[in-house]
Design a protein around this motif. Structure first.
Motif, PDB file in Angstrom:
ATOM      1  N   SER A  42      64.221  90.165  95.579  1.00 26.79           N
ATOM      2  CA  SER A  42      65.254  89.477  94.803  1.00 26.79           C
ATOM      3  C   SER A  42      64.908  88.005  94.602  1.00 26.79           C
ATOM      4  CB  SER A  42      66.604  89.605  95.503  1.00 26.79           C
ATOM      5  OG  SER A  42      66.996  90.958  95.525  1.00 26.79           O
ATOM      6  N   VAL A 102      64.859  83.742 105.097  1.00 23.15           N
ATOM      7  CA  VAL A 102      64.938  85.042 104.419  1.00 23.15           C
ATOM      8  C   VAL A 102      65.738  86.023 105.271  1.00 23.15           C
ATOM      9  CG1 VAL A 102      63.590  87.037 103.620  1.00 23.15           C
ATOM     10  CG2 VAL A 102      62.841  84.708 103.079  1.00 23.15           C
ATOM     11  N   LEU A 103      65.478  86.018 106.568  1.00 22.99           N
ATOM     12  CA  LEU A 103      66.229  86.903 107.460  1.00 22.99           C
ATOM     13  C   LEU A 103      67.712  86.550 107.444  1.00 22.99           C
ATOM     14  CD1 LEU A 103      63.713  87.029 110.449  1.00 22.99           C
ATOM     15  CD2 LEU A 103      64.048  88.750 108.656  1.00 22.99           C
ATOM     16  N   ILE A 151      71.425  93.125 103.188  1.00 24.06           N
ATOM     17  CA  ILE A 151      70.279  93.815 102.594  1.00 24.06           C
ATOM     18  C   ILE A 151      69.077  93.661 103.515  1.00 24.06           C
ATOM     19  CG2 ILE A 151      71.099  93.525 100.227  1.00 24.06           C
ATOM     20  CD1 ILE A 151      69.201  91.158  99.902  1.00 24.06           C
ATOM     21  N   SER A 152      68.025  94.423 103.273  1.00 19.00           N
ATOM     22  CA  SER A 152      66.816  94.307 104.092  1.00 19.00           C
ATOM     23  C   SER A 152      66.051  93.044 103.703  1.00 19.00           C
ATOM     24  CB  SER A 152      65.918  95.529 103.889  1.00 19.00           C
ATOM     25  OG  SER A 152      65.327  95.494 102.603  1.00 19.00           O
ATOM     26  N   SER A 153      65.184  92.586 104.587  1.00 16.97           N
ATOM     27  CA  SER A 153      64.372  91.414 104.260  1.00 16.97           C
ATOM     28  C   SER A 153      63.433  91.731 103.098  1.00 16.97           C
ATOM     29  CB  SER A 153      63.586  90.916 105.480  1.00 16.97           C
ATOM     30  OG  SER A 153      62.679  91.894 105.924  1.00 16.97           O
ATOM     31  N   ASN A 154      62.984  92.976 102.989  1.00 14.44           N
ATOM     32  CA  ASN A 154      62.129  93.358 101.867  1.00 14.44           C
ATOM     33  C   ASN A 154      62.885  93.254 100.542  1.00 14.44           C
ATOM     34  OD1 ASN A 154      59.970  93.876 103.533  1.00 14.44           O
ATOM     35  ND2 ASN A 154      60.368  96.065 103.655  1.00 14.44           N
ATOM     36  N   GLU A 155      64.137  93.718 100.518  1.00 17.81           N
ATOM     37  CA  GLU A 155      64.941  93.611  99.303  1.00 17.81           C
ATOM     38  C   GLU A 155      65.224  92.146  98.994  1.00 17.81           C
ATOM     39  OE1 GLU A 155      68.977  95.429  97.227  1.00 17.81           O
ATOM     40  OE2 GLU A 155      68.679  95.734  99.371  1.00 17.81           O
ATOM     41  N   CYS A 156      65.433  91.367 100.018  1.00 18.10           N
ATOM     42  CA  CYS A 156      65.687  89.940  99.845  1.00 18.10           C
ATOM     43  C   CYS A 156      64.477  89.258  99.207  1.00 18.10           C
ATOM     44  CB  CYS A 156      66.025  89.295 101.191  1.00 18.10           C
ATOM     45  SG  CYS A 156      66.501  87.566 101.069  1.00 18.10           S
ATOM     46  N   SER A 167      58.626  87.343 104.172  1.00 20.79           N
ATOM     47  CA  SER A 167      59.629  88.313 104.640  1.00 20.79           C
ATOM     48  C   SER A 167      60.058  88.075 106.087  1.00 20.79           C
ATOM     49  CB  SER A 167      59.119  89.743 104.481  1.00 20.79           C
ATOM     50  OG  SER A 167      57.979  89.937 105.291  1.00 20.79           O
ATOM     51  N   ALA A 181      69.185  87.677 104.027  1.00 17.85           N
ATOM     52  CA  ALA A 181      69.289  89.148 104.033  1.00 17.85           C
ATOM     53  C   ALA A 181      70.486  89.600 104.862  1.00 17.85           C
ATOM     54  CB  ALA A 181      67.996  89.770 104.564  1.00 17.85           C
ATOM     55  N   LYS A 182      70.656  88.991 106.031  1.00 19.15           N
ATOM     56  CA  LYS A 182      71.775  89.373 106.896  1.00 19.15           C
ATOM     57  C   LYS A 182      73.106  89.043 106.231  1.00 19.15           C
ATOM     58  CE  LYS A 182      73.619  88.964 111.529  1.00 19.15           C
ATOM     59  NZ  LYS A 182      73.473  88.415 112.863  1.00 19.15           N
TER      60      LYS A 182
END
Length: 129
Positions: free
Chosen positions: A37, A20-21, A29-34, A15, A24-25
């Protein structure tokens, strides 16, 4: 198809990885959602397409960009948006037939793939005995 009770290792820093960051950006979406997914995408590759070792194809059944929102549970995004976000980090690609592939799959799932192959061979030997 579709194995149950299958485990694979996930990097504890997943995460927080730059890729991942970045993904997500790009997707908003959030890094957790990323991470969730991505795990869904990797899981379907492992459970439904294990023989492809990262290539999401089994006979005539193939995964392409338009499947990504459903597979990754990102229904409010387009397949193209998701693909482009992953592609910028070299986390996905497509072949000439538009079938998706997860590059460096063995480094993400290595030991799990070895275990699956050993299990497959063991079951085949048992069946043929």
């Amino acid at each position: 198809m579709g194995r149950t009770n299958l485990w694979y290792k996930v990097d504890v820093r997943l995460s927080d990885k730059f890729e991942v960051l970045h993904i997500a950006k790009r997707l908003g979406i959030s890094s957790n959602e990323c991470v969730g997914s991505l795990l869904k995408l990797w899981s379907i590759s492992l459970t439904d397409f294990p023989e492809g070792q990262g290539k999401l194809q089994s006979g005539e059944l193939t995964v392409n960009k338009h499947h990504l929102p459903h597979i990754m549970k990102l229904e409010d995004k387009t397949g193209e948006e998701i693909f482009e976000a992953l592609e910028t980090c070299n986390w996905i690609k497509q072949d000439a037939n538009f079938v998706l592939e997860i590059p460096k799959w063995e480094s993400k799932i290595g030991q799990t793939m070895l275990k699956l192959e050993k299990d497959r061979i063991r079951k085949l030997k048992k069946k043929n005995a």
